[in-house]
Write an enzyme that holds these catalytic residues in place. Structure first.
Site, PDB file in Angstrom:
ATOM      1  N   CYS A  97       2.059  -2.081   3.672  1.00 49.94           N
ATOM      2  CA  CYS A  97       2.239  -1.166   4.792  1.00 49.94           C
ATOM      3  C   CYS A  97       3.669  -1.283   5.289  1.00 49.94           C
ATOM      4  CB  CYS A  97       1.259  -1.479   5.912  1.00 49.94           C
ATOM      5  SG  CYS A  97       1.475  -0.376   7.311  1.00 49.94           S
ATOM      6  N   GLY A  98       4.474  -0.254   5.057  1.00 49.59           N
ATOM      7  CA  GLY A  98       5.880  -0.304   5.418  1.00 49.59           C
ATOM      8  C   GLY A  98       6.121  -0.269   6.913  1.00 49.59           C
ATOM      9  N   ASP A 259      -1.353   8.948   9.297  1.00 45.99           N
ATOM     10  CA  ASP A 259      -0.209   8.120   9.664  1.00 45.99           C
ATOM     11  C   ASP A 259       0.720   8.927  10.565  1.00 45.99           C
ATOM     12  OD1 ASP A 259       1.972   6.373   9.800  1.00 45.99           O
ATOM     13  OD2 ASP A 259       1.719   5.717   7.728  1.00 45.99           O
ATOM     14  N   GLY A 264       5.951   3.935   5.430  1.00 42.94           N
ATOM     15  CA  GLY A 264       6.928   3.119   4.711  1.00 42.94           C
ATOM     16  C   GLY A 264       6.628   2.945   3.239  1.00 42.94           C
ATOM     17  N   SER A 265       5.387   2.590   2.908  1.00 42.46           N
ATOM     18  CA  SER A 265       5.037   2.446   1.492  1.00 42.46           C
ATOM     19  C   SER A 265       4.985   3.801   0.806  1.00 42.46           C
ATOM     20  CB  SER A 265       3.697   1.707   1.339  1.00 42.46           C
ATOM     21  OG  SER A 265       2.674   2.368   2.067  1.00 42.46           O
TER      22      SER A 265
END
Length: 344
Positions: A97-98, A259, A264-265
């Site tokens: 998870c970014g 989201d 990020g990912s």
């Protein structure tokens, strides 16, 4: 006046809440029992099998909500790691998870999980279930700021894959890995705009893609079978050619969770996909915008590498996280909804 908990019986959970680009992150400070397992991936399996009721407590109503996201800090078996982490959401436990890494980088420096912070930037090694992720936190005068991180090897898994969607017919998708697997589709294929269409319509289209890919495409990852699952679908504005202009997307993951950040990912996987297609070069920075909130991350491929037989890249993603509060939750044993509930 100090705020004290009211008289109660039962367990307590303490958390720090943050957000990155509008996407929440609830970091557990205390209240979890020992998480067993020799590796972070083993610990992920353990919490799923033995402690899932605590995920429900923190993620679901009345303490959380359908789109809540969480992080549980655990010990890592990697000597260079400053911390290990398990990610949680409305459906279970993700592998990367970014937005959480960006928040955890700042948290780790502020909460002194890094022994010797440095200026102007402190490196924080975060062991995620997908592997070791290196975050770099702006640090000056005792204050933390923006965070960038270097991904695990990211790669395009398959391009121009035709899947049959219930209610939509045949649609061509790309599948890419950025610590988790995502399917990518231009929202215009559904007559939708990621910045203007109703969220419900975007969710319906993305969920149909996710369901189709899960049932029609077999994924595999060279490192572990635990990583070989589709995390979600990212609808884009179709602007994949390199440009100084921001490109927007909306990620729908887990159990139709939206989201609020650019993901990020997902940015990692999208950069890897664009690089694979020859649309960007190394060290060409792109700006990625959330169709939901307008918040932005930057991303660029910084190094070619390999992941098993896949040609891969290391991607740098950068953003900013903010604190929103600290909470102490109780679980009274006679509360029939003590483990929470979800409204769909």
């Amino acid at each position: 006046m100090e705020m004290k908990l009211p008289p109660h019986e039962g367990g307590e959970l303490s958390v720090v809440d943050m957000h990155t680009g509008g996407e929440p992150l609830r970091i557990v400070l205390s209240g979890y029992p020992e998480v067993k397992g020799d590796t972070v991936l083993a610990k992920r399996r353990y919490v799923r099998e033995h402690l899932d009721h605590l995920r429900r407590v923190l993620m679901f109503e009345p303490r959380g909500h359908y789109d809540m996201y969480g992080a549980l800090i655990v010990d890592s078996e990697i000597p260079d790691a400053d911390l290990g982490v398990l990610f949680m959401h409305n459906e279970g436990y993700s592998t990367m998870c970014g937005h959480a890494v960006i928040a955890l980088g700042r948290f780790a420096v502020d909460y002194k999980l890094v022994k010797e912070p440095k200026s102007p930037e402190t490196q924080v090694n975060i062991h995620c279930p997908c592997g070791l992720v290196k975050a770099f936190v702006e640090h000056s005068g005792g204050k933390t700021g923006g965070v960038r991180f270097l991904s695990v090897p990211a790669f395009a898994f398959a391009t121009d894959v035709t899947v049959t969607l219930e209610g939509f017919g045949d649609v061509m998708v790309d599948i890419s890995y950025g610590g988790a697997f995502y399917a990518f589709v231009d929202a215009q294929k559904f007559g939708l705009d990621v910045t203007k269409s109703r969220t419900r319509d975007l969710v319906d289209a993305a969920t149909a893609v996710t369901n189709a890919v899960k049932s029609q495409v077999k994924l595999h990852h060279p490192a572990s079978d635990d990583l070989a699952f589709l995390y979600g679908t990212i609808l884009t504005d179709g602007k994949d050619d390199y440009s100084l202009e921001a490109t927007a997307n909306v990620c729908v993951f887990a159990e139709a969770q939206v989201d609020r950040s650019p993901t990020g990912s997902g940015v990692t996987a999208r950069v890897a996909l664009q690089y694979h297609k020859g649309l960007i070069r190394l060290n060409q920075t792109r700006t990625f915008q959330s169709g939901a909130t307008g918040s932005q991350f930057t991303g660029k491929a910084v190094e070619e590498t390999k992941c098993g037989d896949f040609k891969a890249v290391v991607v740098e993603v950068a953003g900013r996280a903010f604190y929103t509060g600290v909470s102490r939750f109780v679980q009274e044993p006679d509360d029939k909804l003590t483990q929470g509930f979800l409204l769909k």
